[in-house]
Design a protein around this motif. Structure first.
Motif, short mmCIF file in Angstrom:
data_model
loop_
_atom_site.label_atom_id
_atom_site.label_comp_id
_atom_site.label_asym_id
_atom_site.label_seq_id
_atom_site.Cartn_x
_atom_site.Cartn_y
_atom_site.Cartn_z
N GLY A 178 -60.42 -15.18 -7.66
CA GLY A 178 -59.93 -15.50 -6.33
C GLY A 178 -60.28 -14.47 -5.28
O GLY A 178 -59.93 -14.64 -4.11
N ALA A 179 -60.97 -13.41 -5.65
CA ALA A 179 -61.31 -12.36 -4.67
C ALA A 179 -62.29 -12.86 -3.62
O ALA A 179 -62.37 -12.31 -2.52
CB ALA A 179 -61.89 -11.14 -5.38
N GLY A 180 -63.05 -13.90 -3.95
CA GLY A 180 -63.99 -14.46 -2.99
C GLY A 180 -65.45 -14.33 -3.37
O GLY A 180 -66.35 -14.59 -2.56
N LYS A 181 -65.70 -13.98 -4.62
CA LYS A 181 -67.09 -13.73 -5.04
C LYS A 181 -67.94 -14.99 -4.98
O LYS A 181 -69.06 -14.98 -4.46
CB LYS A 181 -67.09 -13.16 -6.47
CG LYS A 181 -66.20 -11.93 -6.64
CD LYS A 181 -66.14 -11.45 -8.07
CE LYS A 181 -65.60 -12.46 -9.07
NZ LYS A 181 -64.18 -12.81 -8.91
N SER A 182 -67.38 -16.08 -5.50
CA SER A 182 -68.15 -17.34 -5.48
C SER A 182 -68.35 -17.83 -4.06
O SER A 182 -69.40 -18.37 -3.71
CB SER A 182 -67.45 -18.43 -6.29
OG SER A 182 -67.38 -18.06 -7.64
N THR A 183 -67.35 -17.64 -3.24
CA THR A 183 -67.47 -18.06 -1.84
C THR A 183 -68.61 -17.30 -1.17
O THR A 183 -69.42 -17.90 -0.45
CB THR A 183 -66.13 -17.81 -1.10
OG1 THR A 183 -65.10 -18.55 -1.77
CG2 THR A 183 -66.22 -18.22 0.36
P1 ATP Z 1 -63.34 -16.93 -9.48
O1 ATP Z 1 -63.77 -15.87 -10.41
O2 ATP Z 1 -62.04 -17.55 -9.85
O3 ATP Z 1 -64.39 -17.94 -9.15
P2 ATP Z 1 -63.89 -15.77 -6.94
O4 ATP Z 1 -63.75 -14.33 -6.66
O5 ATP Z 1 -65.25 -16.31 -7.15
O6 ATP Z 1 -62.98 -16.16 -8.15
P3 ATP Z 1 -63.63 -17.80 -4.98
O7 ATP Z 1 -63.98 -18.88 -5.96
O8 ATP Z 1 -64.60 -17.44 -3.96
O9 ATP Z 1 -63.20 -16.51 -5.75
O10 ATP Z 1 -62.26 -18.22 -4.32
C1 ATP Z 1 -61.63 -17.44 -3.33
C2 ATP Z 1 -60.42 -18.18 -2.80
O11 ATP Z 1 -60.83 -19.38 -2.15
C3 ATP Z 1 -59.42 -18.61 -3.87
O12 ATP Z 1 -58.12 -18.41 -3.34
C4 ATP Z 1 -59.71 -20.06 -4.05
O13 ATP Z 1 -58.54 -20.76 -4.42
C5 ATP Z 1 -60.17 -20.49 -2.68
N1 ATP Z 1 -61.13 -21.61 -2.76
C6 ATP Z 1 -62.28 -21.60 -3.46
N2 ATP Z 1 -62.94 -22.77 -3.31
C7 ATP Z 1 -62.17 -23.54 -2.50
C8 ATP Z 1 -62.31 -24.86 -1.95
N3 ATP Z 1 -63.37 -25.62 -2.22
N4 ATP Z 1 -61.31 -25.30 -1.15
C9 ATP Z 1 -60.23 -24.53 -0.87
N5 ATP Z 1 -60.06 -23.29 -1.34
C10 ATP Z 1 -61.00 -22.79 -2.15
#
Ligand code: ATP
Length: 238
Positions: free
Chosen positions: A42-47
């Motif tokens: 949830g830190a935002g890496k995938s985003t």
């Molecule tokens: P993970 O390892 O779980 O993938 P991450 O660091 O990649 O974590 P992200 O997937 O970027 O994190 O998600 C960051 C935040 O954005 C999280 O709170 C997640 O719930 C939210 N989020 C991700 N995708 C969406 C979406 N399509 N719609 C709404 N919120 C989202």
């Protein structure tokens, strides 16, 4: 000759709906580097990776690849510039053959596509053995190798890898990471997101730690690995 900055992210803000997930991220990757991007779930890496790949619109800030503006560019053009995402969860096409999955990655380069498919099969002998099988029948590790091979078909300058080790057995992870390490000798620059922080740091040159959408630390992989106060941020307190 000092390595130059190939990928540059400045003050990037992005999210879903009203609440930003990324709160002004700054990150640079130099040509030839492998950089680890760490952070709890949830830190935002995938985003961040999806923004870079043109799959999610950022709200403000900038992203450049070798001087080319990335924001507001369609995903296909981003691939054409040489920025290629191997997405979380592999996203192979389960009904298509292994071979056709690999071919799809080369859609922008029909001229030498078949020769490059053969190179990928040389690189990953298990994919060669299973080239005519449906991708959905592969093991998780094989599917990840397929996802990497498909990404390589697009001739990346920068490869973004989102959680490649997810769900794989330790032995397979070691094999996969060794194959990523080998890419560095081929002038492929890598930004690697992985929950296996220790392994990622062992492989990477530098690392960033993302916490709640902000970079809370950056340094050489050795510096980040040695800083125990950071472990909670990227291991999520595990
Ligand atoms: P993970 O390892 O779980 O993938 P991450 O660091 O990649 O974590 P992200 O997937 O970027 O994190 O998600 C960051 C935040 O954005 C999280 O709170 C997640 O719930 C939210 N989020 C991700 N995708 C969406 C979406 N399509 N719609 C709404 N919120 C989202």
């Amino acid at each position: 000759q000092p390595a130059r900055e190939l990928l540059a992210v400045a003050d990037l803000v992005a999210g879903y709906g009203a609440d930003p997930v990324l709160h002004g991220v700054n990150l640079q990757v130099r040509s030839g580097e492998m950089v680890a991007l760490l952070g709890a779930n949830g830190a935002g890496k995938s985003t961040l990776m999806r923004c870079l790949a043109g799959l999610h619109a950022s709200q403000s800030g900038s992203m450049h690849l070798d001087g080319h503006v990335l924001e507001r560019r369609p995903a296909e053009e981003v691939v054409g510039l040489g920025l290629v995402l191997v997405p979380e969860g592999r996203q192979v096409f389960p009904e298509l053959s292994v071979l056709d999955n690999i071919r799809l990655g080369g859609f922008l380069h029909p001229e030498d596509r078949e020769a490059r498919v053969q190179q990928m099969l040389d690189r990953y002998p298990r994919l060669r053995e299973r080239q005519h099988q449906r991708a959905g029948l592969l093991s998780g590790g094989e599917q990840q190798m397929l996802a990497v091979a498909r990404g390589l078909m697009a001739k990346p300058r920068v490869l973004l890898l989102d959680e490649p080790s997810l769900g794989l057995a330790p032995k397979i992870i070691a094999e996969l990471f060794a194959s990523l390490d080998a890419l560095r000798t081929e002038a492929i620059t890598i930004l690697l997101v992985d929950q296996m922080a220790g392994l990622a740091l062992a492989l990477a040159d530098r690392a960033y730690v993302l916490e709640n959408g902000s970079v809370v630390a950056e340094g050489t992989a050795a510096q980040i690995a040695a800083d125990e106060s950071l472990a909670e941020a990227y291991l999520g307190g595990k």
